[in-house]
Design an enzyme around this catalytic site. Sequence first.
Site, PDB file in Angstrom:
ATOM      1  N   ARG A  65       0.836  -1.198   0.000  1.00  5.92           N
ATOM      2  CA  ARG A  65       0.000   0.000   0.000  1.00  5.92           C
ATOM      3  C   ARG A  65       0.875   1.254   0.000  1.00  5.92           C
ATOM      4  O   ARG A  65       1.952   1.267   0.623  1.00  5.92           O
ATOM      5  CB  ARG A  65      -0.830  -0.037   1.284  1.00  5.92           C
ATOM      6  CG  ARG A  65      -1.784   1.103   1.522  1.00  5.92           C
ATOM      7  CD  ARG A  65      -3.029   0.943   0.757  1.00  5.92           C
ATOM      8  NE  ARG A  65      -4.095   1.811   1.243  1.00  5.92           N
ATOM      9  CZ  ARG A  65      -5.135   2.176   0.489  1.00  5.92           C
ATOM     10  NH1 ARG A  65      -5.242   1.764  -0.767  1.00  5.92           N
ATOM     11  NH2 ARG A  65      -6.087   2.924   0.983  1.00  5.92           N
ATOM     12  N   THR A 338     -10.475   0.086  -9.584  1.00  7.40           N
ATOM     13  CA  THR A 338      -9.328  -0.591  -8.976  1.00  7.40           C
ATOM     14  C   THR A 338      -9.305  -1.886  -9.726  1.00  7.40           C
ATOM     15  O   THR A 338     -10.129  -2.087 -10.610  1.00  7.40           O
ATOM     16  CB  THR A 338      -9.603  -0.785  -7.467  1.00  7.40           C
ATOM     17  OG1 THR A 338      -9.565   0.482  -6.838  1.00  7.40           O
ATOM     18  CG2 THR A 338      -8.679  -1.739  -6.761  1.00  7.40           C
ATOM     19  N   THR A 356      -4.347  -0.752  -6.886  1.00  2.53           N
ATOM     20  CA  THR A 356      -5.162   0.396  -7.290  1.00  2.53           C
ATOM     21  C   THR A 356      -4.367   1.691  -7.378  1.00  2.53           C
ATOM     22  O   THR A 356      -3.290   1.806  -6.779  1.00  2.53           O
ATOM     23  CB  THR A 356      -6.299   0.591  -6.253  1.00  2.53           C
ATOM     24  OG1 THR A 356      -7.187   1.608  -6.696  1.00  2.53           O
ATOM     25  CG2 THR A 356      -5.767   0.992  -4.878  1.00  2.53           C
ATOM     26  N   SER A 409      -7.663   1.043   3.809  1.00  4.50           N
ATOM     27  CA  SER A 409      -8.193   0.571   2.528  1.00  4.50           C
ATOM     28  C   SER A 409      -9.365  -0.366   2.763  1.00  4.50           C
ATOM     29  O   SER A 409      -9.499  -0.945   3.841  1.00  4.50           O
ATOM     30  CB  SER A 409      -7.089  -0.184   1.795  1.00  4.50           C
ATOM     31  OG  SER A 409      -7.591  -0.820   0.650  1.00  4.50           O
ATOM     32  N   GLY A 430     -13.973  -1.445  -6.052  1.00  2.34           N
ATOM     33  CA  GLY A 430     -15.257  -0.867  -5.663  1.00  2.34           C
ATOM     34  C   GLY A 430     -15.206  -0.026  -4.398  1.00  2.34           C
ATOM     35  O   GLY A 430     -16.237   0.225  -3.772  1.00  2.34           O
TER      36      GLY A 430
HETATM   37  O1  DON Z   1      -8.116   1.120  -0.993  1.00  2.00           O
HETATM   38  C1  DON Z   1      -9.294   1.414  -1.142  1.00  2.00           C
HETATM   39  O2  DON Z   1     -10.180   1.033  -0.429  1.00  2.00           O
HETATM   40  C2  DON Z   1      -9.661   2.258  -2.328  1.00  2.00           C
HETATM   41  N1  DON Z   1      -8.577   3.124  -2.659  1.00  2.00           N
HETATM   42  C3  DON Z   1     -10.011   1.361  -3.455  1.00  2.00           C
HETATM   43  C4  DON Z   1     -10.491   2.154  -4.622  1.00  2.00           C
HETATM   44  C5  DON Z   1     -11.415   1.437  -5.475  1.00  2.00           C
HETATM   45  O3  DON Z   1     -11.710   0.280  -5.314  1.00  2.00           O
HETATM   46  C6  DON Z   1     -11.996   2.241  -6.547  1.00  2.00           C
HETATM   47  N2  DON Z   1     -13.136   1.609  -7.111  1.00  2.00           N
HETATM   48  N3  DON Z   1     -14.221   2.081  -7.057  1.00  2.00           N
END
Ligand code: DON
Length: 529
Positions: A65, A338, A356, A409, A430
């Site tokens: 991350r 993502t 992502t 996240s 998502g």
């Molecule tokens: O890490 C996370 O939870 C978000 N940055 C993920 C982003 C994501 O899944 C975008 N899709 N809608």
Amino acid sequence: MVVTTQHEASQVGVKILLAGGNAIDAAVAVGYALAVTDPCCGNLGGGGFMLIHLADGKEVFIDFREKAPLAAKRNMYLDKKGNVLDGLSTKSYLAVGVPGTVKGLDFALSKYGTLSRQQVINPAIALAEKGFILQAGDVRILQANQKKFKDANVANIFLKGGKNSYEVGDRLIQKDLAQTLKLIATQGTDAFYQGAIAQKIVSASQDNRGILSLKDFANYSVATQKPIRCNYRGYEVVSSPPPGGGTTVCQMFNILEGYNLKKLGFHSVESLHLMFSAMLYAYRDRNSYLGDPAFVKIPLDKLLSEQYAEQIRNKINRDRAIFPDSIKQNYSREGTNTTHYSVVDKYGNAVAVTYTINSNFGAGVIASDTGFFLNNEMDDFTSKPDIANQFGLVQGEANIIEPGKRPLSSMSPTIVTKDDRVFLVTGSPGGSTIPTTVVQVITNIIDYGMPVDRAINLPRLHYQGSPNFVVSEPYALNSKTVQNLWEKGYRVTPFLTWGAAESIQVNLKDNSFLGASDRRKSAGKAIGF
Ligand code: DON
């Protein structure tokens, strides 16, 4: 078997397996290939999580991350009055966290792979250099985000002739990205974290009011952790620990374990009410307790205990919804920005990866001629307690911005085992909907006996308490169910679709693999042999 959201990337994974590589080799190669073929989401400029189940039963969680830059400050997205400044945490260089993908993939390869770095990056280099033919699913994502391709160095790559949108049948060539990938292939992660690539990103950041420094890149480290686990009706669910979303997944399972969902019926008012209640409590805890474990103490043992699940069940009234306070929201209507992919090999290794750059095409910026988008992961932090981020998440102190910290996240790459054998590899994009997607995929299979392709493709529902409505994919429920839920206190709001749960189920009787690609992302493909 390899399942990803982009068919060329799935092919890359399969070729690596056919050439004798293991699932980790294939997963690393796919990680690089998606950075070329799924540029909204696959990345070099972001971060993510890799969950590995090795053939000998060992489980490994690799956390790559992004981290907040060392110059990051708690109030960096607020104006003098303490109000959140619109767009600062999502657009341009101030939104960028220090990327982890290149180090993460390299770590996985060197520890658990069998092939050389060059071997796993070569297919991505070829796809970037020679290009690939765009299909409808590829073009849809590019066209829908055209307005983000403003800077000349971005438009020159992602718009035809720097001006018009690409169309089906066009070839997308990415020479700059090919060059970057070659540097990484030959010089290793140093090219990215110590060398030319870091320098270009830092200099672009400095030119555009960003705060990234060379030290941020030199200091970046991958973390390994013990995965989160919970038992659900005799299956072992293994998922991402904080800063990932697996705690929320397991909290929901622990609560739901106390109810006979099968008997209550699929999408019956009763079973939905219990699902929504489990979601509500799990998200409340997520938003108050979870953060980067290197910075905050998280009461994981309590949150994941049977007694705690029992306490929550005792608070759930079987007749009506619990109403949390309603808060003004800016809920994102984009749900697949993502990417998740799943790989299993013939040796018994399984890999689940979700990585992502946060929003589609991240912060919308590419540093000079590096050829890849930088993330806007800083928006996943609490910009201000009690104010929602782009996923409507209202988070607290545990996830406040601190230098070197990882933002919380929802990503939940998950492997389900039965009697120590891999049964399911799953996960999804998502944003905040990821944990509820994973839970629905798994309950569809375990409680309702669906095959994996049906389990991932049925319309889904999502509730996170705040905003105070249930979101529904089109036609998830019939009107009678919506009315009955209304009477129980739930406001069901139609939404677009979200997630792309690229999954693999193993038939435990004959050890055959059933791969299923989520139709919500039509460029995806499951390929096996
Ligand atoms: O890490 C996370 O939870 C978000 N940055 C993920 C982003 C994501 O899944 C975008 N899709 N809608």
